[in-house]
Design a protein around this motif. Structure first.
Motif, PDB file in Angstrom:
ATOM      1  N   HIS A 294       0.759  -1.243  -0.051  1.00  0.00           N
ATOM      2  CA  HIS A 294      -0.089  -0.084   0.028  1.00  0.00           C
ATOM      3  C   HIS A 294       0.839   1.326  -0.097  1.00  0.00           C
ATOM      4  CE1 HIS A 294      -3.259  -2.436   0.305  1.00  0.00           C
ATOM      5  NE2 HIS A 294      -3.236  -2.939   1.339  1.00  0.00           N
TER       6      HIS A 294
ATOM      7  N   GLN B  16       1.951   1.740  -3.349  1.00  0.00           N
ATOM      8  CA  GLN B  16       0.863   2.106  -4.244  1.00  0.00           C
ATOM      9  C   GLN B  16       0.732   3.642  -4.251  1.00  0.00           C
ATOM     10  OE1 GLN B  16      -2.767   0.508  -3.593  1.00  0.00           O
ATOM     11  NE2 GLN B  16      -3.984   1.415  -4.958  1.00  0.00           N
ATOM     12  N   VAL B  17       0.785   4.180  -2.753  1.00  0.00           N
ATOM     13  CA  VAL B  17       0.799   5.723  -2.604  1.00  0.00           C
ATOM     14  C   VAL B  17       1.776   6.285  -2.983  1.00  0.00           C
ATOM     15  CG1 VAL B  17       0.625   7.364  -0.896  1.00  0.00           C
ATOM     16  CG2 VAL B  17      -0.765   5.303  -0.498  1.00  0.00           C
TER      17      VAL B  17
ATOM     18  N   HIS C 132       1.303   6.585  -6.628  1.00  0.00           N
ATOM     19  CA  HIS C 132       0.247   7.684  -7.137  1.00  0.00           C
ATOM     20  C   HIS C 132       0.906   9.214  -7.066  1.00  0.00           C
ATOM     21  CE1 HIS C 132      -2.578   4.823  -7.685  1.00  0.00           C
ATOM     22  NE2 HIS C 132      -2.985   4.911  -6.580  1.00  0.00           N
TER      23      HIS C 132
ATOM     24  N   ILE D  90     -10.382  -0.779  -0.654  1.00  0.00           N
ATOM     25  CA  ILE D  90      -9.227   0.087  -0.272  1.00  0.00           C
ATOM     26  C   ILE D  90      -9.479   1.136  -1.533  1.00  0.00           C
ATOM     27  CG2 ILE D  90      -6.840   0.402  -0.307  1.00  0.00           C
ATOM     28  CD1 ILE D  90      -6.640  -2.545   0.363  1.00  0.00           C
TER      29      ILE D  90
ATOM     30  N   LEU E 241      -8.826   5.715  -2.333  1.00  0.00           N
ATOM     31  CA  LEU E 241      -7.801   6.860  -2.488  1.00  0.00           C
ATOM     32  C   LEU E 241      -8.539   8.159  -2.149  1.00  0.00           C
ATOM     33  CD1 LEU E 241      -4.664   7.331  -2.618  1.00  0.00           C
ATOM     34  CD2 LEU E 241      -5.395   8.376  -4.924  1.00  0.00           C
TER      35      LEU E 241
ATOM     36  N   GLU F 105      -7.228   4.515   8.088  1.00  0.00           N
ATOM     37  CA  GLU F 105      -6.205   4.933   7.369  1.00  0.00           C
ATOM     38  C   GLU F 105      -5.363   4.001   7.341  1.00  0.00           C
ATOM     39  OE1 GLU F 105      -2.919   8.541   7.854  1.00  0.00           O
ATOM     40  OE2 GLU F 105      -5.240   9.082   8.176  1.00  0.00           O
TER      41      GLU F 105
ATOM     42  N   TRP G 158      -0.203   7.389   4.219  1.00  0.00           N
ATOM     43  CA  TRP G 158      -0.561   8.670   3.515  1.00  0.00           C
ATOM     44  C   TRP G 158       0.829   9.167   2.820  1.00  0.00           C
ATOM     45  CZ3 TRP G 158       1.648  13.011   5.222  1.00  0.00           C
ATOM     46  CH2 TRP G 158       1.984  13.154   6.491  1.00  0.00           C
TER      47      TRP G 158
ATOM     48  N   LEU H  87      -4.580   6.564   1.770  1.00  0.00           N
ATOM     49  CA  LEU H  87      -5.110   5.365   1.277  1.00  0.00           C
ATOM     50  C   LEU H  87      -5.970   4.645   2.400  1.00  0.00           C
ATOM     51  CD1 LEU H  87      -5.025   3.750  -1.505  1.00  0.00           C
ATOM     52  CD2 LEU H  87      -3.387   2.280  -0.005  1.00  0.00           C
TER      53      LEU H  87
ATOM     54  N   LYS I 150      -9.317   1.816   4.106  1.00  0.00           N
ATOM     55  CA  LYS I 150     -10.051   0.547   3.765  1.00  0.00           C
ATOM     56  C   LYS I 150     -11.301   0.586   4.636  1.00  0.00           C
ATOM     57  CE  LYS I 150      -7.982  -2.505   7.142  1.00  0.00           C
ATOM     58  NZ  LYS I 150      -9.415  -2.856   7.773  1.00  0.00           N
TER      59      LYS I 150
END
Length: 742
Positions: free
Chosen positions: A43, A46-47, A50, A253, A255, A286, A289, A303, A305
């Motif tokens: 995760h 992934q953040v 982005h 999950i 954003l 959360e 971030w 991010l 969930k």
């Protein structure tokens, strides 16, 4: 009957069970923690991905807006036709873009003129307008400065933005004023943007454009020289969906993007619809971030969930626990069989059967996990290919031998080659021969693992033979079975030519300015220095120009020994606009007083005649002044004794006699006969206000002959000093000649 197991055997089996369970549970918790950390790291990646994509996209937007500003400086002024021609095509397909616009700074006095000129271009209903409190269009109210949108592309979908006074919106006004004062790209907070689909949340990105290039150095100059802004208007939902390619379906999950710049913080810029519906209940957790700075705005990407969603699946942990339990049970069974020596064959078959079953179950679970990992890798590759193809700059993927494996459309357009013509060719074949080995050293370090990335400037030769300047960033991807190099190639030809011309002009001026032996300066009418050269700094005993800017705030009081001379100088400058060879005494930083000769002219604003600043040349003439003073002193004083010489004494005596005669003549208004009688009477008892005494040193020649002229000079000097000390301030002692002292 089965044989009874001894007590020692029971204790051994119990000890084996306890140790096996303890080791299995320990391994289970360690593997479970590893799976949790792995999921959380995914995760985080992934953040961060982005953030990287958004940062790269925002950099592209900034470069486009700077290019529009550069268009104004290259072909001033910016017109609607120039803007349309420049941004047509790919620039209109940028993700999330609503409009590329031009905002002009319009004083209230020019409002009518601007509205008339825009109507003359075919927009007959053009006016400067603003939004009311109910988001209705009103005619813009009266204010000193307007910031209307004069040009915008694409025009068909944004024609309703023409004439909108951006300064009427408090959020937008704060952003454009920050851009004006800082001289750099500034992003606004979220505002409603009127589109053909209705009102959508968006942001404005401002880049200020000034009359001069480069950007003025002071805030005052930037306010004065501002002429407008290049603006990008972006829709937040479209920007995030097209750049990050988020799924439209509801996911566990998701954003959310916040703007932390506002007060209070946590203004939501983007969130899925279901988040907005349930944000007050906050049934979310959360995960991770990261923050992103875009044009002075601090964005936070979080991010989340759902509370019911699992962060990770403990497959490997349960597999490890199962294997540990199986191993413990097997060992226990094996020991039991050995110790008891009974039914060992049947127990062994059962144990092996159970082991095979458990192993098969573990293999099935592992195969399922590997399939999911393969699907995730495939999705990641698809995202990379999309970013690769849609990038705003040229990208070439090469192997470690520099052979081109893939290229995007921008690179093909830049070099004027098709994809088939580039693939399997060496990238260095398209480089200018002089730059072919420019990055050879850095490439070797990159391949050796000492660098992960580097940048270099190169010239490329297009298919047509044209030469383009580029800025090339190279990075290596090592975490694959076939490592490769990503080459990001940006066309900087126009920027390179403009920069070379600017540097050449600056170097010529800087050489003159830095190497001049006279002090060169620019100062404001209020008495502060704007710029000084090294000769000026050395002349007044300062260590640097910045020290002068900081400490010298009032030239008249700090520099001039006599402030009245500053008043006289300013009066001459106001009258003639330039003053040459003005001399005065100046005070250095260490308190030393020097004489300077100054030549200054006034620099005015050509539009309104106001004084911008003064510039001039200043020269240290202290030695010349000292020489002149010494010459004047030597002309009236005796070099040996330091007393007045014959000429000076005779001149003063003649002047005193003349003044006395004029005073006596002015006292009488009688006739000539009475004047004659009066003079004869006064001669009998004449009172003169001064006397003349001649002193002669007797037998002075004996001193010179017996003791030498050096002793005679000392005697003469000492006699002169004693006479000078015992006379009043108004008396004069002079060496009249030889040994006579009148």
């Amino acid at each position: 009957m089965p044989r009874k197991i001894p007590i020692k055997v029971d204790i051994s089996l119990l000890l084996v069970v306890v140790i096996g369970l303890a080791l299995s549970l320990t391994a289970f918790f360690y593997v479970k923690q590893w799976e949790q950390d792995t999921a959380l790291n995914e995760h985080k990646k992934q953040v961060n991905e982005h953030l990287r994509v958004l940062r790269q996209t925002f950099t592209t937007y900034g470069n486009i807006l700077k290019s529009i500003r550069g268009l104004h400086h290259v072909h001033p002024p910016l017109t609607r036709q120039n803007l349309t021609q420049f941004i047509k095509g790919d620039l209109l397909t940028q993700p999330g873009i609503q409009a590329w616009s031009w905002i002009s700074v319009v004083p209230a006095s020019k409002r009518q003129t601007i509205e008339t000129s825009i109507r003359a271009e075919g927009f007959s209903e053009f006016i400067m307008w603003e939004y009311s409190s109910h988001f209705d269009r009103w005619i813009a109210g009266e204010r000193e400065i307007y910031y209307p949108i004069l040009f915008t592309e694409p025009l068909d979908s944004n024609i309703n933005l023409l004439g909108y006074d951006v300064g009427s919106n408090n959020t937008l006004r704060i952003a454009l004023e920050n851009a004006r004062d800082l001289g750099q790209m500034t992003t606004s907070g979220a505002v409603e943007v009127q589109t053909l689909r209705g009102k959508l949340m968006g942001i404005y990105v401002f880049i200020p454009v000034y009359q001069t290039n480069p950007i003025p150095t002071t805030k005052t100059e930037r306010k004065r020289d501002l002429i407008g802004f290049t603006v990008g208007i972006f829709l937040l939902d479209e920007l995030v969906k097209t750049v990050l390619r988020l799924l439209k379906l509801r996911t566990e999950i998701f954003l959310v993007i916040f703007d932390d710049t506002t007060v209070p913080k946590d203004e939501v810029l983007y969130a899925p619809p279901w988040y907005k519906e349930q944000m007050h209940n906050k049934p979310f957790v959360e995960l991770w971030w990261g923050s992103l700075d875009f044009g002075g705005r601090q964005w936070r990407i979080v991010l989340y969930k759902t509370k019911d969603a699992a962060l990770f699946h403990t497959w490997y942990a349960w597999v490890v626990l199962s294997i540990g339990l199986i191993f413990t049970l097997g060992l226990l069974r094996y020991l039991y069989m050995i110790l008891t020596r009974a039914h060992w064959a049947e127990a062994l078959v059962a144990k092996r059967t159970q082991n095979l079953y458990d192993t098969n179950l573990a293999l099935n679970q592992e195969m399922t996990a590997r399939e999911q990992m393969t699907q995730a890798l495939k999705a990641s590759q698809q995202r990379f290919q999309a970013i690769f193809n849609e990038a705003a700059i040229g990208i070439a993927q090469t192997n470690l031998e520099d052979k081109i494996l893939d290229s995007n459309r921008v690179l093909q357009s830049l070099l004027r080659y098709r994809a088939l013509e580039l693939n399997d060719k060496y990238l260095k074949y398209f480089v200018h021969p002089e730059d072919a080995n420019a990055d050879q050293f850095m490439l070797e370090k990159l391949l050796a693992g000492k660098y992960d990335t580097y940048q270099v400037s190169k010239r490329y030769i297009c298919k047509s033979g044209a030469i383009i300047w580029t800025n090339q960033s190279c990075s290596i991807v090592r975490d694959t079975s076939n490592p490769f190099i990503i080459n990001m190639i940006e066309d900087i030809t126009e920027r390179k030519f403009a920069e070379e011309a600017r540097l050449e002009a600056e170097n010529k001026y800087r050489d003159i300015f830095e190497n001049a032996i006279e002090g060169i300066f620019q100062c404001t009418p209020t008495g502060s220095y704007l710029s000084v050269n090294p000769a000026f700094v050395r002349m007044f005993g300062y260590e640097s120009a910045e020290q002068i800017y900081t400490e010298m705030t009032d030239i008249g009081q700090q520099l001039y020994v006599n402030p009245q001379r500053r008043v006289e100088f300013m009066a001459l400058l106001e009258k003639h606009s330039n003053v040459q060879d003005f001399e005065y005494q100046a005070r250095c930083r260490n308190g030393r007083i020097i004489w300077v000769n100054e030549t200054v002219r006034v620099v005015r604003d050509t539009s309104n005649g106001q004084i911008n600043y003064y510039e001039g040349i200043i020269e240290d003439v202290t030695k010349r002044k000292q020489t002149e003073e010494k010459l004047r002193h030597d002309a009236t004083h005796d070099q040996l004794t330091g007393l007045f010489n014959r000429a000076a004494f005779t001149k003063r005596l003649t002047k005193a006699l003349a003044q006395f005669s004029m005073a006596k003549l002015s006292e009488s208004s009688e006739s000539k006969m009475n004047l004659k009688l009066k003079v004869e009477d006064e001669n009998q008892n004449l009172k003169i206000p001064y006397a003349v005494l001649f002193i002669d040193l007797d037998r002075f020649k004996i001193v010179n002959d017996s003791m030498g002229h050096l002793v005679g000079d000392k005697l003469l000097t000492e006699t002169a000093h004693r006479l000078d000390r015992h006379t009043s301030q108004n008396d004069i002692v002079a060496r009249f000649g030889g040994m006579n002292l009148p």
